[in-house]
Design an enzyme around this catalytic site. Structure first.
Site, mmCIF file in Angstrom:
data_model
loop_
_atom_site.group_PDB
_atom_site.id
_atom_site.type_symbol
_atom_site.label_atom_id
_atom_site.label_comp_id
_atom_site.label_asym_id
_atom_site.label_seq_id
_atom_site.Cartn_x
_atom_site.Cartn_y
_atom_site.Cartn_z
ATOM 1 N N LYS A 56 -64.013 96.216 81.303
ATOM 2 C CA LYS A 56 -65.336 95.609 81.520
ATOM 3 C C LYS A 56 -66.122 96.262 82.644
ATOM 4 C CE LYS A 56 -63.925 90.826 80.792
ATOM 5 N NZ LYS A 56 -62.952 90.104 81.610
ATOM 6 N N LYS B 86 -57.606 102.550 80.256
ATOM 7 C CA LYS B 86 -57.925 101.498 79.278
ATOM 8 C C LYS B 86 -59.433 101.207 79.293
ATOM 9 C CE LYS B 86 -57.635 97.269 81.883
ATOM 10 N NZ LYS B 86 -57.360 95.874 81.995
ATOM 11 N N LYS C 120 -56.023 97.782 91.523
ATOM 12 C CA LYS C 120 -57.311 97.192 91.899
ATOM 13 C C LYS C 120 -57.578 97.273 93.393
ATOM 14 C CE LYS C 120 -58.247 93.832 88.210
ATOM 15 N NZ LYS C 120 -58.537 92.430 87.930
HETATM 16 P P1 AMP Z 1 -59.801 90.785 81.166
HETATM 17 O O1 AMP Z 1 -60.927 91.648 80.743
HETATM 18 O O2 AMP Z 1 -58.942 91.473 82.190
HETATM 19 O O3 AMP Z 1 -60.173 89.382 81.535
HETATM 20 O O4 AMP Z 1 -58.879 90.652 79.890
HETATM 21 C C1 AMP Z 1 -58.967 89.650 78.913
HETATM 22 C C2 AMP Z 1 -57.956 89.936 77.827
HETATM 23 O O5 AMP Z 1 -58.283 91.152 77.139
HETATM 24 C C3 AMP Z 1 -56.528 90.132 78.369
HETATM 25 O O6 AMP Z 1 -55.621 89.555 77.460
HETATM 26 C C4 AMP Z 1 -56.375 91.616 78.402
HETATM 27 O O7 AMP Z 1 -55.044 92.026 78.292
HETATM 28 C C5 AMP Z 1 -57.188 92.046 77.177
HETATM 29 N N1 AMP Z 1 -57.694 93.419 77.322
HETATM 30 C C6 AMP Z 1 -58.562 93.859 78.280
HETATM 31 N N2 AMP Z 1 -58.836 95.163 78.119
HETATM 32 C C7 AMP Z 1 -58.124 95.577 77.032
HETATM 33 C C8 AMP Z 1 -57.986 96.832 76.353
HETATM 34 N N3 AMP Z 1 -58.620 97.925 76.752
HETATM 35 N N4 AMP Z 1 -57.173 96.867 75.266
HETATM 36 C C9 AMP Z 1 -56.524 95.762 74.856
HETATM 37 N N5 AMP Z 1 -56.613 94.566 75.437
HETATM 38 C C10 AMP Z 1 -57.404 94.455 76.521
#
Ligand code: AMP
Ligand code: TRP
Length: 326
Positions: free
Chosen positions: A197, A194, A111
């Site tokens: 968002k 991956k 990041k």
């Molecule tokens: P975040 O978007 O970083 O706040 O992630 C929220 C949750 O979603 C966390 O547990 C991440 O590990 C999971 N997560 C985010 N992106 C992915 C993805 N592409 N595949 C699987 N899990 C994800």
């Protein structure tokens, strides 16, 4: 009773990756454990946020938790910043964490790479996450695979505190979906990255994307050479990712999907994939709309914070006392 905690940042539109990797499992856990699910707004602030967007997205994530099946009468849903103990415990834990540990975090490296002004909070972000988890005497933390290293750090901090001050924290375990079952959903435009968002819109499916947008994104998703639909992460990373999404949304096994579409070409497979994703998201979107009536989510979140607060405060006091704070 076992405790479960997890958090999601209101830093962008929630994606199918968030759902399949994490949020879907939150709903399963709520019947087996005492669950706390938090919209971690303080984490989102580690990178610049437009205040209006942050405010709207914070409520959106909470509404989507419920739309994805979390029952606010069963699990506790709250906003991280509403419980002051999260920020307070973070300070104490920062005093017990080493620079070297944070310098090893791969997510920080990714990041911060190539950015000129990186906040100090982005660097210390994993300690805030440790505070989130440890405040609730959490046994299990459902997360996607990208959070594994942060969970290891959380465990190291908990063990260190317990060794130095006596039993203060429960040492948590991650729950990461087993391979091929959603722990790492990849981008539609680049299967080596991956689904995230903040990335460009075509690479990810947002939980609130309308059906025609979903269909268009899946139609334009990159595929691999050849035309055979089969699971092979090395030779066919793009198709394999789409097959995992199909399997998780439909409940069909990867073998069944390969048998059904193996030789009929990518076009038919993608068309049906769009249908199963739309079928998965349509009821979520309908429930989300119902929650948009003014005041509904606000009162759920106020009740959640009131439940979380005394539990968090008790844990914080335990450590304050051990550390010699008067
Ligand atoms: P975040 O978007 O970083 O706040 O992630 C929220 C949750 O979603 C966390 O547990 C991440 O590990 C999971 N997560 C985010 N992106 C992915 C993805 N592409 N595949 C699987 N899990 C994800
Ligand atoms: N860091 C997590 C992410 O980006 C979000 C998060 C914050 C979290 N606190 C947490 C996840 C506590 C699980 C438990 O995905």
């Amino acid at each position: 009773m076992k405790r479960v905690f997890s958090g999601v940042q209101p830093s962008g539109e929630l994606t199918l990756g968030n759902y399949l990797g994490a949020i879907r499992n939150f709903a399963t856990f709520q019947h087996q454990a005492e669950c706390f699910f938090s919209v971690v707004d303080l984490h989102a602030l580690t990178v610049p946020q437009d205040p209006g967007n942050l405010r709207r997205r914070t409520h959106d994530v909470a509404k989507l938790f419920i739309a994805c099946g979390i029952d606010p009468d069963v699990a506790t849903i709250f906003i991280q910043s509403h419980v002051g103990a999260h920020a307070e415990l973070t300070w104490l834990l920062l005093c017990l964490t080493y620079m070297g540990e944070l310098q090893r975090m791969t997510q920080f490296k990714e990041k911060s790479q190539g950015k000129e002004n990186v906040s100090a909070a982005l660097f210390t972000y994993p300690v805030l996450m440790a505070a989130d988890i440890l405040l609730y005497d959490t046994h299990e933390v459902p997360v996607g695979e990208d959070q594994k290293q942060h969970l290891e750090l959380t465990r190291d901090i908990a063990i260190r505190v317990n060794n130095r001050f006596g039993e203060v924290f429960v040492v948590p375990e991650p729950y990461i979906p087993p391979k091929n079952t959603g722990g790492r959903i990849m981008s539609l435009t680049d299967p080596t990255k991956k689904m995230a968002k903040s990335a460009d819109a075509n690479s990810s499916i947002a939980l609130l994307d309308p059906p025609d947008v979903i269909a268009k994104k899946i139609k334009s998703a990159v595929t691999d050479s050849g035309r055979e639909v089969r699971y092979d992460e090395v030779e066919k990373p793009a198709i394999s990712n789409l097959m995992v999404i199909y399997s998780l949304c439909s409940g069909d096994s990867l073998d069944d999907i390969a048998a059904r579409y193996g030789t009929s070409g990518y076009g038919k497979f993608k068309k049906d994939l769009a249908d199963v994703v739309i079928q998965t998201l349509t009821p979520i979107q309908a429930r989300y709309e119902e929650l948009s009536e003014p005041g509904v989510i606000e009162s759920i979140l106020a009740a959640g914070a009131a439940k979380a607060e005394p539990i968090a405060q008790r844990t914080l006091s335990r450590l304050q006392d051990k550390m010699g704070i008067v």
